[in-house]
Write a protein that holds these residues in place. Structure first.
Motif: not given
Ligand code: F6R
Length: 605
Positions: A487-491, A249-250, A459-460, A586-587
């Motif tokens: 890539i997920s912008y989670i701190h 997919r990526h 955990i997303a 992705v989530e």
């Protein structure tokens, strides 16, 4: 970062430039544009956003002409708007530019005082206006371009078209790479070999301060003093076919899953399994005489350097200093005579790392670079090149380049230890055999990806996530945090597990997942104690280990790793943290391959 293509050609330039810009997408960009010369006049199309937006514009309003310049822009001066997108143009010139003109403000004031008006905020528009003013004084294009270059300070690669001159193009390199492609009855300019992959494989890499005048059948290179110079032609190894995602997919996903194959290929270049030895390229210095090693890099490559420090100090007993490239040269580092400075860079073009390399070179250090791009500036300026052979990495977040760099560094550490007399031939052979097993173990970890995918989904939703490890797994923890945030912008933050109680443990509550990296043996018991401290404060511990040991019942989740030797373990533990970040992104539905604000090749300071 920004990408450049230029064609002085014999057939329509736009479709070919668009293909080149497509190849450059991997570098990261937020607007794009092209300009052509047709019947003596310059015309351009520019669009913020992805190349599709520019393609749509060109479909409605095509551009003719066999000579043209194209650009993908990663915003530095001014937002990614149409007005700030390249090419910048007047009725006399069209220009694309990578890098930063440091004296642009002073030049802009000077031009404004003499009546010039500006539509955007970029430094490049200033360059276009300055060149136009030179041409308006009646100067010939070549003389005007020379005057322009003498006025610019900073780092730049430029590509210029002049109205009325369809068979002419100028390029210049000062701090940002620029490559000439040689064609039959055509010539090209590109920001890297990838830009030119569909056009030519015969390349001339310009050197710092060089500028070039191209026509369809001539290429004349001049140095900074305007003296004509000969520069060698090399044959590009970059594949001409467009790299695709295959069934993935990526690109990032593809690059994660191809690691067993590419790491095997890399190790194939550095190991001789039959002889049980390491093969390094010939060196212009003797490893056994190296008194100290300095490792310098940025981002993920810096974490590879940090892992290597543990290997080199432990196995070869050579003192190692590691630093971030953007800090290194400004802190006036102390070099040791005969020292070896190693620069790790996937792209081989990262501006900070290149500047650090030059600093160490000026100080008389032996220079080695560990790069993925063989024709890159760092490779060309090094005494020793250790290629990582990862193949093109398109996803902005580095994955396979990291594990391939680690594979090279592990091989290097073993050879250094052997040359220093710290280990005997039998120990070298054991390490070789351990490295040889890494690809199979990597494949095993990847085949268990459903488990990690489900943890990632859980955990997303977190706002903050910590990664902890000790010793050689501390840099892996930091790499995990970097991968997740980019890539997920989670701190996310990576900590040495023992350091948590000195501050960061205050962050822990039931909403904070903590990823613990603790392979059995070594410091694992100490890391597990730290994880227990986290669980006592309701933190959600996800353990990556081959031994779930005493904390099994209280953990939030456990991803079981295969048991492995100490040398290859850090390489293996890179995989679950990559998968975790990938599936969390992705989530969250982010643009995994081209995360916001990031560029693949960072050619500004
Ligand atoms: C993160 C990432 C970056 C690069 C850094 C250095 O996933 O890819 O942190 O590692 O920009 O790039 P290179 O290795 O090309 O010098």
């Amino acid at each position: 970062m920004c990408g450049i293509v230029g064609i002085v050609g014999q057939s329509p330039a736009v479709p070919r430039m668009m293909e080149s810009l497509k190849r450059l997408e991997y570098r990261g960009y937020d607007s794009a544009g092209v300009a052509t010369l047709s019947k003596g006049s310059l015309e351009r199309r520019r669009a913020p956003g992805k190349l599709d937006a520019l393609a749509g514009l060109l479909a409605n309003s095509p551009l003719e002409g066999n000579s043209g310049i194209g650009h993908t822009r990663w915003a530095t001066h001014g937002e990614p708007t149409e007005a700030n997108a390249h090419p910048h143009m007047t009725d006399k010139v069209a220009i694309v530019h990578n890098g930063i003109i440091e004296n642009f403000k002073e030049l802009k004031d000077e031009l404004t005082a003499s009546g010039a008006e500006f539509e955007g905020e970029t430094d490049t528009e200033v360059v276009a206006k300055l060149l136009t003013r030179e041409l308006e004084t009646g100067a010939e294009p070549r003389a005007a371009f020379q005057t322009l270059l003498s006025r610019l300070q900073g780092a730049f690669a430029l590509c210029v078209l002049v109205a009325g001159k369809e068979n002419l193009m100028f390029g210049a390199r000062e701090g940002s790479p620029l490559v000439v492609g040689l064609g039959d009855g055509e010539n090209y300019l590109g920001s890297d070999a990838m830009a030119l992959a569909g056009l030519s494989n015969r390349l001339i890499y310009l050197e710092e301060g060089d500028w070039v005048e191209l026509t369809r059948d001539s290429v004349q290179v001049f140095d900074r003093a305007n003296t004509p110079v000969e520069r060698a032609t090399s044959i590009s190894q970059v594949a001409t076919t467009m790299i695709d995602k295959g069934n993935h997919r990526h690109f990032m996903q593809k690059e994660i899953y191809e690691q067993p194959t590419v790491v095997a290929q890399t190790l194939g270049r550095y190991l001789d399994p039959n002889a049980g030895t390491i093969r390094l390229p010939d060196m212009p210095f003797d490893l056994k005489d190296v008194p100290k090693i300095t490792l310098v890099a940025c981002g993920t490559s810096f974490y590879a350097a940090q892992v290597a420090r543990y290997w080199i100090e432990k196995i070869a007993r050579v003192p190692v200093e590691v630093d971030i490239a953007s800090e290194f040269r400004y802190r006036d580092p102390v070099y040791v005579d005969g020292g070896l400075a190693i620069f790790i860079s996937q792209s081989g073009e990262t501006m900070d790392t290149l500047a650090a390399l030059r600093h160490a070179k000026d100080a008389g250090q032996h220079i080695a670079s560990i790069v993925n791009v063989l024709g890159s500036t760092m490779a060309r300026e090094s005494d020793l090149v250790l290629p990582i052979h990862a193949g093109p990495e398109v996803g902005v977040a580095s994955t396979k380049a990291f594990t391939c760099s680690l594979s090279v560094l592990a091989s290097f550490a073993v050879q250094l230890a052997a040359d220093k007399g710290e280990i005997d031939a039998a120990t070298v052979a054991n390490y070789v055999s351990e490295l040889e097993h890494a690809p199979a173990l990597m494949a095993k970890i990847l085949s268990d990806d459903e488990k990690i995918e489900s943890i990632a989904r859980d955990i997303a939703t977190a706002r903050d996530i910590l990664f902890v490890g000790r010793g050689i797994y501390f840099p892996i923890a930091m790499e995990g945090a970097l991968k997740l945030k980019e890539i997920s912008y989670i701190h996310a933050e990576g900590y040495a597990a023992g350091e948590l109680k000195h501050g960061p443990i205050a962050l822990i509550d039931e909403n904070v997942p903590v990823i613990g990296i603790a392979p059995d043996g070594g410091l694992s018991e100490k890391t597990v104690s730290n994880l227990q401290e986290i669980m006592a404060r309701k933190g959600k511990v996800v353990l990556l280990s081959d031994n779930k040991g005493s904390i099994a019942d209280d953990m939030y989740a456990h991803f079981e790793m295969p048991p492995a030797g100490d040398l290859i373990s850090p390489i293996l533990y890179a995989l679950p943290i990559q998968l975790l970040s990938y599936y969390a992104a992705v989530e969250k539905g982010t643009d995994v391959d081209m995360p916001r604000n990031l560029a693949k090749s960072v050619t500004v300071e």
